[in-house]
Design a protein around this motif. Structure first.
Motif, PDB file in Angstrom:
ATOM      1  N   SER A 218       0.818  -1.218   0.000  1.00  0.00           N
ATOM      2  CA  SER A 218       0.000   0.000   0.000  1.00  0.00           C
ATOM      3  C   SER A 218       0.844   1.257   0.000  1.00  0.00           C
ATOM      4  CB  SER A 218      -0.942   0.001   1.209  1.00  0.00           C
ATOM      5  OG  SER A 218      -1.867  -1.056   1.109  1.00  0.00           O
ATOM      6  N   ILE A 219       1.955   1.243   0.712  1.00  0.00           N
ATOM      7  CA  ILE A 219       2.856   2.405   0.740  1.00  0.00           C
ATOM      8  C   ILE A 219       3.440   2.641  -0.646  1.00  0.00           C
ATOM      9  CG2 ILE A 219       5.058   3.268   1.639  1.00  0.00           C
ATOM     10  CD1 ILE A 219       4.282   1.698   4.287  1.00  0.00           C
ATOM     11  N   VAL A 220       3.915   1.595  -1.286  1.00  0.00           N
ATOM     12  CA  VAL A 220       4.487   1.709  -2.630  1.00  0.00           C
ATOM     13  C   VAL A 220       3.419   2.162  -3.625  1.00  0.00           C
ATOM     14  CG1 VAL A 220       5.507   0.391  -4.544  1.00  0.00           C
ATOM     15  CG2 VAL A 220       6.363   0.081  -2.206  1.00  0.00           C
ATOM     16  N   ASP A 221       2.234   1.561  -3.557  1.00  0.00           N
ATOM     17  CA  ASP A 221       1.146   1.944  -4.467  1.00  0.00           C
ATOM     18  C   ASP A 221       0.743   3.398  -4.277  1.00  0.00           C
ATOM     19  OD1 ASP A 221       1.163  -0.635  -5.457  1.00  0.00           O
ATOM     20  OD2 ASP A 221      -0.674  -1.254  -4.403  1.00  0.00           O
ATOM     21  N   TYR A 222       0.682   3.842  -3.019  1.00  0.00           N
ATOM     22  CA  TYR A 222       0.318   5.235  -2.747  1.00  0.00           C
ATOM     23  C   TYR A 222       1.376   6.180  -3.325  1.00  0.00           C
ATOM     24  CZ  TYR A 222      -1.478   9.346  -0.382  1.00  0.00           C
ATOM     25  OH  TYR A 222      -1.995  10.598  -0.136  1.00  0.00           O
ATOM     26  N   ALA A 223       2.641   5.836  -3.133  1.00  0.00           N
ATOM     27  CA  ALA A 223       3.723   6.678  -3.658  1.00  0.00           C
ATOM     28  C   ALA A 223       3.644   6.784  -5.175  1.00  0.00           C
ATOM     29  CB  ALA A 223       5.080   6.118  -3.230  1.00  0.00           C
ATOM     30  N   LYS A 224       3.385   5.669  -5.849  1.00  0.00           N
ATOM     31  CA  LYS A 224       3.265   5.675  -7.310  1.00  0.00           C
ATOM     32  C   LYS A 224       2.073   6.514  -7.757  1.00  0.00           C
ATOM     33  CE  LYS A 224       5.367   1.167  -8.199  1.00  0.00           C
ATOM     34  NZ  LYS A 224       5.096  -0.239  -8.582  1.00  0.00           N
ATOM     35  N   ALA A 225       0.931   6.303  -7.132  1.00  0.00           N
ATOM     36  CA  ALA A 225      -0.306   6.973  -7.542  1.00  0.00           C
ATOM     37  C   ALA A 225      -0.281   8.474  -7.275  1.00  0.00           C
ATOM     38  CB  ALA A 225      -1.502   6.337  -6.827  1.00  0.00           C
ATOM     39  N   ASN A 226       0.511   8.904  -6.295  1.00  0.00           N
ATOM     40  CA  ASN A 226       0.499  10.307  -5.896  1.00  0.00           C
ATOM     41  C   ASN A 226       1.788  11.056  -6.233  1.00  0.00           C
ATOM     42  OD1 ASN A 226      -2.175  10.747  -4.326  1.00  0.00           O
ATOM     43  ND2 ASN A 226      -1.422   8.733  -3.710  1.00  0.00           N
ATOM     44  N   GLY A 227       2.654  10.443  -6.992  1.00  0.00           N
ATOM     45  CA  GLY A 227       3.855  11.125  -7.464  1.00  0.00           C
ATOM     46  C   GLY A 227       4.851  11.492  -6.384  1.00  0.00           C
ATOM     47  N   SER A 228       4.948  10.676  -5.345  1.00  0.00           N
ATOM     48  CA  SER A 228       5.929  10.948  -4.284  1.00  0.00           C
ATOM     49  C   SER A 228       7.335  10.843  -4.852  1.00  0.00           C
ATOM     50  CB  SER A 228       5.767   9.946  -3.134  1.00  0.00           C
ATOM     51  OG  SER A 228       4.487  10.055  -2.557  1.00  0.00           O
ATOM     52  N   ASP A 229       8.195  11.786  -4.469  1.00  0.00           N
ATOM     53  CA  ASP A 229       9.581  11.705  -4.914  1.00  0.00           C
ATOM     54  C   ASP A 229      10.515  11.256  -3.796  1.00  0.00           C
ATOM     55  OD1 ASP A 229       9.437  14.090  -3.507  1.00  0.00           O
ATOM     56  OD2 ASP A 229      10.300  15.328  -5.088  1.00  0.00           O
ATOM     57  N   CYS A 230       9.937  11.010  -2.606  1.00  0.00           N
ATOM     58  CA  CYS A 230      10.733  10.517  -1.475  1.00  0.00           C
ATOM     59  C   CYS A 230       9.798   9.860  -0.466  1.00  0.00           C
ATOM     60  CB  CYS A 230      11.477  11.672  -0.812  1.00  0.00           C
ATOM     61  SG  CYS A 230      12.456  11.179   0.632  1.00  0.00           S
ATOM     62  N   ILE A 231      10.228   8.736   0.066  1.00  0.00           N
ATOM     63  CA  ILE A 231       9.526   8.070   1.162  1.00  0.00           C
ATOM     64  C   ILE A 231      10.486   8.041   2.338  1.00  0.00           C
ATOM     65  CG2 ILE A 231       8.453   5.934   1.994  1.00  0.00           C
ATOM     66  CD1 ILE A 231       7.891   5.243  -0.980  1.00  0.00           C
ATOM     67  N   ILE A 232      10.007   8.480   3.492  1.00  0.00           N
ATOM     68  CA  ILE A 232      10.811   8.413   4.715  1.00  0.00           C
ATOM     69  C   ILE A 232      10.108   7.433   5.637  1.00  0.00           C
ATOM     70  CG2 ILE A 232      11.731   9.673   6.692  1.00  0.00           C
ATOM     71  CD1 ILE A 232      11.656  12.193   4.893  1.00  0.00           C
TER      72      ILE A 232
END
Length: 135
Positions: A89-103
């Protein structure tokens, strides 16, 4: 450095998100968007059948309020909740919302992590962006 930062949070007494919040502030460009994300693991059907739906709904609502409250401590931050497997879910959310960094915070790996993999390890392997792991 980053303009759209995702910070997964686990809201319980055993986890302190302060270091991840501080890292987000340090790594954020001026005006960067920061999203605090809490993932509700899917409740197995045999458990859900025994727990009244209003209790599950209340738990989700209270957690969403806690995430929103935690987001107030960071500039340009918002709180979000999703239901699913944490790492995926974290990876999918980052992809869907254009995150450029996950902490993401991590614990020291135990023997079970070498066989099953921790949430942080899954995120590091599959994320579409930079990942900063906080220990």
């Amino acid at each position: 450095m980053y303009s759209n930062i995702l910070v997964p949070v686990l809201l319980d007494d055993d986890h302190d998100s302060a270091a991840a919040f501080k890292a987000a502030q340090v790594l954020a460009d001026e005006g960067a968007a920061i999203t605090l994300l809490h993932v509700f693991e899917v409740v197995p059907g045999y458990v859900a059948a025994e727990v009244p739906q209003d209790i599950l709904d209340r738990n989700h609502m209270q957690t969403a309020q806690k995430v929103a409250e935690a987001a107030k401590s960071l500039p340009n931050a918002k709180g979000e909740t999703v239901i699913g497997h944490a790492g995926r879910s974290i990876v999918d959310y980052a992809k869907a919302n254009g995150s450029d960094c996950i902490i993401i915070a991590s614990h020291k790996p135990g023997l079970e992590d070498y066989f099953l993999g921790s949430t942080a390890a899954r995120v590091v392997r599959h994320a579409p962006c930079a990942v900063h792991v906080i220990r």
